[in-house]
Design a protein around this motif. Structure first.
Motif, PDB file in Angstrom:
ATOM      1  N   ASP A 140      60.877  30.237  28.956  1.00  0.00           N
ATOM      2  CA  ASP A 140      60.992  31.327  28.084  1.00  0.00           C
ATOM      3  C   ASP A 140      62.085  32.033  28.042  1.00  0.00           C
ATOM      4  OD1 ASP A 140      58.869  30.533  26.760  1.00  0.00           O
ATOM      5  OD2 ASP A 140      57.557  32.037  27.504  1.00  0.00           O
ATOM      6  N   ASN A 141      62.533  32.226  29.448  1.00  0.00           N
ATOM      7  CA  ASN A 141      63.557  33.169  29.876  1.00  0.00           C
ATOM      8  C   ASN A 141      65.251  32.386  29.846  1.00  0.00           C
ATOM      9  OD1 ASN A 141      62.427  35.819  29.945  1.00  0.00           O
ATOM     10  ND2 ASN A 141      61.629  35.093  31.998  1.00  0.00           N
ATOM     11  N   LEU A 142      65.081  31.083  29.634  1.00  0.00           N
ATOM     12  CA  LEU A 142      66.085  29.972  29.577  1.00  0.00           C
ATOM     13  C   LEU A 142      66.971  30.345  28.494  1.00  0.00           C
ATOM     14  CD1 LEU A 142      67.599  27.950  30.986  1.00  0.00           C
ATOM     15  CD2 LEU A 142      66.207  26.271  29.894  1.00  0.00           C
ATOM     16  N   ASP A 143      68.280  30.723  28.558  1.00  0.00           N
ATOM     17  CA  ASP A 143      69.120  30.950  27.268  1.00  0.00           C
ATOM     18  C   ASP A 143      70.404  30.010  27.332  1.00  0.00           C
ATOM     19  OD1 ASP A 143      70.583  32.130  29.415  1.00  0.00           O
ATOM     20  OD2 ASP A 143      70.692  34.002  28.798  1.00  0.00           O
ATOM     21  N   GLN A 144      70.223  28.989  28.287  1.00  0.00           N
ATOM     22  CA  GLN A 144      71.457  27.940  28.250  1.00  0.00           C
ATOM     23  C   GLN A 144      71.039  26.712  27.816  1.00  0.00           C
ATOM     24  OE1 GLN A 144      72.466  27.664  32.437  1.00  0.00           O
ATOM     25  NE2 GLN A 144      72.521  29.823  32.859  1.00  0.00           N
ATOM     26  N   LYS A 145      71.725  26.051  27.373  1.00  0.00           N
ATOM     27  CA  LYS A 145      71.453  24.417  26.438  1.00  0.00           C
ATOM     28  C   LYS A 145      71.734  23.371  27.669  1.00  0.00           C
ATOM     29  CE  LYS A 145      70.780  26.056  22.357  1.00  0.00           C
ATOM     30  NZ  LYS A 145      69.421  25.534  21.557  1.00  0.00           N
ATOM     31  N   TRP A 146      70.754  22.733  28.128  1.00  0.00           N
ATOM     32  CA  TRP A 146      70.838  21.335  28.851  1.00  0.00           C
ATOM     33  C   TRP A 146      70.321  20.213  28.491  1.00  0.00           C
ATOM     34  CZ3 TRP A 146      67.589  24.381  33.231  1.00  0.00           C
ATOM     35  CH2 TRP A 146      68.297  25.418  33.745  1.00  0.00           C
ATOM     36  N   MET A 147      71.149  19.269  29.067  1.00  0.00           N
ATOM     37  CA  MET A 147      70.744  17.819  28.705  1.00  0.00           C
ATOM     38  C   MET A 147      70.370  17.345  29.725  1.00  0.00           C
ATOM     39  SD  MET A 147      70.244  15.017  27.071  1.00  0.00           S
ATOM     40  CE  MET A 147      71.093  15.464  25.529  1.00  0.00           C
ATOM     41  N   TRP A 148      68.649  16.945  29.990  1.00  0.00           N
ATOM     42  CA  TRP A 148      68.351  16.431  31.201  1.00  0.00           C
ATOM     43  C   TRP A 148      68.441  14.659  30.830  1.00  0.00           C
ATOM     44  CZ3 TRP A 148      63.085  19.014  32.665  1.00  0.00           C
ATOM     45  CH2 TRP A 148      63.473  20.229  33.374  1.00  0.00           C
ATOM     46  N   LEU A 149      69.198  14.261  31.722  1.00  0.00           N
ATOM     47  CA  LEU A 149      69.536  12.751  31.785  1.00  0.00           C
ATOM     48  C   LEU A 149      68.630  12.086  32.854  1.00  0.00           C
ATOM     49  CD1 LEU A 149      70.754  10.343  30.060  1.00  0.00           C
ATOM     50  CD2 LEU A 149      72.611  10.480  31.937  1.00  0.00           C
ATOM     51  N   GLU A 185      59.915  19.772  26.594  1.00  0.00           N
ATOM     52  CA  GLU A 185      59.449  19.828  25.252  1.00  0.00           C
ATOM     53  C   GLU A 185      59.104  21.564  24.823  1.00  0.00           C
ATOM     54  OE1 GLU A 185      56.409  16.998  24.630  1.00  0.00           O
ATOM     55  OE2 GLU A 185      57.898  15.546  23.856  1.00  0.00           O
ATOM     56  N   GLU A 186      58.868  22.213  26.190  1.00  0.00           N
ATOM     57  CA  GLU A 186      58.454  23.640  25.988  1.00  0.00           C
ATOM     58  C   GLU A 186      59.445  24.527  25.614  1.00  0.00           C
ATOM     59  OE1 GLU A 186      55.754  26.556  26.072  1.00  0.00           O
ATOM     60  OE2 GLU A 186      55.268  24.589  26.520  1.00  0.00           O
ATOM     61  N   THR A 187      60.758  24.141  25.619  1.00  0.00           N
ATOM     62  CA  THR A 187      61.996  24.753  25.162  1.00  0.00           C
ATOM     63  C   THR A 187      62.758  24.248  24.435  1.00  0.00           C
ATOM     64  OG1 THR A 187      63.608  26.271  25.888  1.00  0.00           O
ATOM     65  CG2 THR A 187      62.992  24.487  27.448  1.00  0.00           C
ATOM     66  N   GLU A 188      63.449  24.923  23.333  1.00  0.00           N
ATOM     67  CA  GLU A 188      64.572  24.309  22.550  1.00  0.00           C
ATOM     68  C   GLU A 188      65.754  24.043  23.279  1.00  0.00           C
ATOM     69  OE1 GLU A 188      64.875  26.907  19.069  1.00  0.00           O
ATOM     70  OE2 GLU A 188      62.865  26.368  18.254  1.00  0.00           O
ATOM     71  N   ASN A 189      65.788  24.668  24.334  1.00  0.00           N
ATOM     72  CA  ASN A 189      67.047  24.834  25.111  1.00  0.00           C
ATOM     73  C   ASN A 189      67.325  23.588  26.118  1.00  0.00           C
ATOM     74  OD1 ASN A 189      68.068  27.149  24.249  1.00  0.00           O
ATOM     75  ND2 ASN A 189      66.853  28.417  25.308  1.00  0.00           N
ATOM     76  N   ILE A 190      66.334  22.575  26.130  1.00  0.00           N
ATOM     77  CA  ILE A 190      66.405  21.569  26.831  1.00  0.00           C
ATOM     78  C   ILE A 190      66.030  20.273  25.951  1.00  0.00           C
ATOM     79  CG2 ILE A 190      65.548  19.874  28.966  1.00  0.00           C
ATOM     80  CD1 ILE A 190      64.636  22.782  30.198  1.00  0.00           C
ATOM     81  N   ASP A 239      75.325  20.579  31.534  1.00  0.00           N
ATOM     82  CA  ASP A 239      75.351  21.532  30.503  1.00  0.00           C
ATOM     83  C   ASP A 239      75.746  20.736  29.193  1.00  0.00           C
ATOM     84  OD1 ASP A 239      77.589  22.899  28.671  1.00  0.00           O
ATOM     85  OD2 ASP A 239      76.710  24.528  29.694  1.00  0.00           O
ATOM     86  N   SER A 240      74.611  21.171  28.071  1.00  0.00           N
ATOM     87  CA  SER A 240      74.806  20.409  26.924  1.00  0.00           C
ATOM     88  C   SER A 240      76.071  20.182  26.082  1.00  0.00           C
ATOM     89  CB  SER A 240      73.916  20.860  25.889  1.00  0.00           C
ATOM     90  OG  SER A 240      72.616  20.831  26.289  1.00  0.00           O
ATOM     91  N   LYS A 241      77.131  21.157  26.246  1.00  0.00           N
ATOM     92  CA  LYS A 241      78.190  20.983  25.532  1.00  0.00           C
ATOM     93  C   LYS A 241      79.564  20.171  26.349  1.00  0.00           C
ATOM     94  CE  LYS A 241      77.925  25.148  22.665  1.00  0.00           C
ATOM     95  NZ  LYS A 241      78.462  26.741  22.281  1.00  0.00           N
ATOM     96  N   THR A 242      79.624  20.783  27.720  1.00  0.00           N
ATOM     97  CA  THR A 242      80.500  20.220  28.472  1.00  0.00           C
ATOM     98  C   THR A 242      80.119  18.903  29.415  1.00  0.00           C
ATOM     99  OG1 THR A 242      80.103  21.280  30.442  1.00  0.00           O
ATOM    100  CG2 THR A 242      81.336  22.490  28.899  1.00  0.00           C
TER     101      THR A 242
END
Length: 205
Positions: free
Chosen positions: A74-83, A105-110, A142-145
Motif C-alpha cells: 500500500d505504501n509503494l509509490d514506484q512503478k515496477w515491472m517484474w520479469l 496483483e495487490e497493487t497497481e504499481n507492479i 523500473d517500469s519506465k527506464t
C-alpha cells in the motif's frame, strides 16, 4: 546490473513476455499435445508439468497475503515491472509463481510478466545462481527506464539452504530431496516467500 544486462532486457522483451493468464494458457495448450516448454518433451518432463499445473491451480486458490505485506504494498509509490524467467516443468516455479502473482496483483504499481528460460539464455546468463541457470528468477525493473531495481530467486532463502543441504547429501536421492522440498513448500504456505518480499520491497523502495 551489467551494461550487457541493461541492453538485453528491452521494451521488445517486455512486450513479448507472457501475462500470467497467457503463461497458463500456453502450458495447457502444450500439454494437450503431450508437450511442455523447452526441447525435452519426454514423459517425465510432461508429467512434471502436469503436476505443476495442479500446484499452481492449488496456490491460485489458497494463497493469501499477510496484512504486513499488504501494508508494505500500500505504501509503494514506484512503478515496477517484474520479469520472471521460468519454465513449465520447473517445480520451484510452480510453487512460487502464484504467490508472486498474488503480490503483484495487490497493487497497481507492479506489473508481472513471464519469459521462458531456454528461449532467453542471453538474459538468463546475466542472472545465474552459483553459476547455474536456476529458475524461477525474478528481475524487478523500473517500469519506465527498465533499470534493474533488484532480483530474487530461485527459492526463498530458507528453502534454498535446505535444498542445497539435501542435494549435497549422498544418502538422499534426487527424487527424495525433491519430495522433501515440495513438502516444505506445502507446509510453509508461501509464508517465507511473503516474508522475504516484504523485506525486499522495503529495500527496493
Amino acid at each position: 546490473m551489467s551494461i550487457a544486462a541493461e541492453q538485453i532486457i528491452t521494451e521488445e522483451v517486455i512486450d513479448e513476455a507472457y501475462t500470467y493468464e497467457e503463461y497458463r494458457e500456453m502450458i495447457d495448450e502444450l500439454l494437450e499435445q503431450d508437450k511442455t516448454t523447452g526441447d525435452n518433451h519426454s514423459d517425465e518432463m510432461v508429467h512434471y508439468t502436469k503436476m505443476n499445473v495442479q500446484r499452481m491451480s492449488r496456490w491460485d486458490k489458497r494463497a493469501e497475503l499477510t496484512d504486513s505485506l499488504v501494508d508494505e504494498l500500500d505504501n509503494l509509490d514506484q512503478k515496477w515491472m517484474w520479469l520472471v524467467v521460468t519454465e513449465a516443468w520447473c517445480g520451484d516455479a510452480a510453487q512460487n509463481i502464484p504467490g508472486l502473482v498474488k503480490i503483484a496483483e495487490e497493487t497497481e504499481n507492479i506489473d508481472i510478466r513471464f519469459i521462458l528460460r531456454d528461449q532467453n539464455l542471453d538474459i538468463m546468463d546475466e542472472y545465474l545462481t552459483n553459476g547455474g541457470r536456476s529458475i524461477p528468477k525474478l528481475i524487478c525493473l523500473d517500469s519506465k527506464t527498465l533499470e534493474e531495481v533488484g532480483t530474487w530467486g530461485p527459492r526463498p532463502e530458507l528453502a534454498q539452504q535446505k535444498a542445497m543441504k539435501w542435494k549435497e547429501d549422498e544418502s538422499i536421492s534426487k527424487e527424495e530431496w525433491a519430495k522433501k522440498l515440495h513438502k516444505w513448500y506445502a507446509k510453509n504456505r508461501n509464508q517465507e516467500l511473503q516474508k522475504e518480499f516484504k523485506q525486499l520491497i522495503s529495500e527496493w523502495k
